[in-house]
Design a protein around this motif. Structure first.
Motif, PDB file in Angstrom:
ATOM      1  N   LYS A  49       0.771  -1.185   0.148  1.00  0.00           N
ATOM      2  CA  LYS A  49      -0.058  -0.157  -0.425  1.00  0.00           C
ATOM      3  C   LYS A  49       1.015   1.407  -0.157  1.00  0.00           C
ATOM      4  O   LYS A  49       2.594   1.423   0.408  1.00  0.00           O
ATOM      5  CB  LYS A  49      -0.973   0.307   1.511  1.00  0.00           C
ATOM      6  N   ASP A  50       0.835   2.316  -0.871  1.00  0.00           N
ATOM      7  CA  ASP A  50       0.814   3.624  -0.521  1.00  0.00           C
ATOM      8  C   ASP A  50       1.356   4.072   0.958  1.00  0.00           C
ATOM      9  O   ASP A  50       0.240   3.863   1.748  1.00  0.00           O
ATOM     10  CB  ASP A  50       0.225   4.671  -1.077  1.00  0.00           C
ATOM     11  N   ILE A  51       2.649   4.278   0.991  1.00  0.00           N
ATOM     12  CA  ILE A  51       3.033   5.231   2.937  1.00  0.00           C
ATOM     13  C   ILE A  51       3.691   6.255   2.019  1.00  0.00           C
ATOM     14  O   ILE A  51       4.112   6.798   2.854  1.00  0.00           O
ATOM     15  CB  ILE A  51       3.549   4.142   3.310  1.00  0.00           C
ATOM     16  N   LEU A  56       2.588  12.466  -3.164  1.00  0.00           N
ATOM     17  CA  LEU A  56       2.375  12.776  -4.737  1.00  0.00           C
ATOM     18  C   LEU A  56       1.878  11.234  -5.453  1.00  0.00           C
ATOM     19  O   LEU A  56       2.372  10.276  -6.911  1.00  0.00           O
ATOM     20  CB  LEU A  56       4.101  12.545  -5.442  1.00  0.00           C
ATOM     21  N   HIS A  57       0.812  10.509  -5.129  1.00  0.00           N
ATOM     22  CA  HIS A  57       0.547   8.930  -5.132  1.00  0.00           C
ATOM     23  C   HIS A  57      -0.472   9.125  -6.015  1.00  0.00           C
ATOM     24  O   HIS A  57      -1.102   8.290  -7.163  1.00  0.00           O
ATOM     25  CB  HIS A  57      -0.120   8.387  -4.465  1.00  0.00           C
ATOM     26  N   HIS A  58      -1.469  10.414  -6.774  1.00  0.00           N
ATOM     27  CA  HIS A  58      -2.127  10.803  -7.518  1.00  0.00           C
ATOM     28  C   HIS A  58      -3.527   9.802  -7.225  1.00  0.00           C
ATOM     29  O   HIS A  58      -3.654   9.232  -8.305  1.00  0.00           O
ATOM     30  CB  HIS A  58      -1.572  10.702  -8.892  1.00  0.00           C
ATOM     31  N   HIS A  62      -2.844   0.826  -4.222  1.00  0.00           N
ATOM     32  CA  HIS A  62      -2.016  -0.347  -4.482  1.00  0.00           C
ATOM     33  C   HIS A  62      -1.168   0.023  -5.288  1.00  0.00           C
ATOM     34  O   HIS A  62      -1.177   0.051  -6.316  1.00  0.00           O
ATOM     35  CB  HIS A  62      -2.623  -1.051  -4.219  1.00  0.00           C
ATOM     36  N   VAL A  63       0.667  -0.567  -5.406  1.00  0.00           N
ATOM     37  CA  VAL A  63       1.309  -0.995  -6.288  1.00  0.00           C
ATOM     38  C   VAL A  63       1.567  -2.541  -6.359  1.00  0.00           C
ATOM     39  O   VAL A  63       1.702  -3.578  -5.298  1.00  0.00           O
ATOM     40  CB  VAL A  63       2.558  -0.387  -5.653  1.00  0.00           C
ATOM     41  N   PHE A  64       1.879  -3.828  -7.186  1.00  0.00           N
ATOM     42  CA  PHE A  64       1.964  -4.618  -7.977  1.00  0.00           C
ATOM     43  C   PHE A  64       3.025  -4.667  -8.515  1.00  0.00           C
ATOM     44  O   PHE A  64       3.046  -3.771  -9.621  1.00  0.00           O
ATOM     45  CB  PHE A  64       0.807  -5.286  -8.311  1.00  0.00           C
ATOM     46  N   GLU A  65       4.475  -5.108  -8.135  1.00  0.00           N
ATOM     47  CA  GLU A  65       5.265  -5.177  -9.438  1.00  0.00           C
ATOM     48  C   GLU A  65       5.722  -7.144  -9.419  1.00  0.00           C
ATOM     49  O   GLU A  65       5.700  -7.527  -8.354  1.00  0.00           O
ATOM     50  CB  GLU A  65       6.641  -4.636  -8.199  1.00  0.00           C
ATOM     51  N   SER A  66       5.350  -7.206 -10.886  1.00  0.00           N
ATOM     52  CA  SER A  66       5.396  -8.633 -10.536  1.00  0.00           C
ATOM     53  C   SER A  66       6.759  -9.194 -11.389  1.00  0.00           C
ATOM     54  O   SER A  66       6.759  -7.589 -12.499  1.00  0.00           O
ATOM     55  CB  SER A  66       4.536  -9.734 -12.281  1.00  0.00           C
TER      56      SER A  66
END
Length: 109
Positions: A49-51, A56-58, A62-66
């Motif tokens: 989750k954005d912390i 500046l998250h607009h 949530h972020v997912f990196e594969s």
């Protein structure tokens, strides 16, 4: 580096729609993570989750990196029927989405 060769990262930024419960979000995250066990070219998934304190998250929460070994592996993942089925439900739960694919590089100092 040859085109298509080398590790590729698939970054997805998401904001879930209002009304999507934390339990539903947790189920989507589990489903996303399970794709690693089903789709061979997908080597890993990290999420969070954005912390950010910079604000500046607009609106993305949530972020997912594969990680994939090659660009071709990423293409195989995107076209895989299990991914397509998962993505149809997952994407319909999102208010905002941004996807970026890139080849990570290291800066030598």
């Amino acid at each position: 580096m040859e085109e298509g060769k080398g590790v590729v990262k698939h970054m997805l930024l998401a904001k879930f729609k209002d009304g999507i419960s934390e339990n539903q979000i947790e189920e989507y995250i589990k489903g996303y993570a399970n794709l690693v066990n089903i789709i061979e070219p997908m080597k890993s998934l990290h999420w969070g989750k954005d912390i950010s304190i910079e604000n500046l998250h607009h609106g993305f929460t949530h972020v997912f990196e594969s990680t994939f070994e090659t660009k071709e592996g990423l293409a195989e993942y995107i076209a895989h029927p299990v991914h397509v089925e998962f993505a149809n439900g997952f994407l319909s739960s999102l208010d905002k989405v941004l996807v970026v694919d890139f080849k990570p590089t290291t800066v030598d100092i």
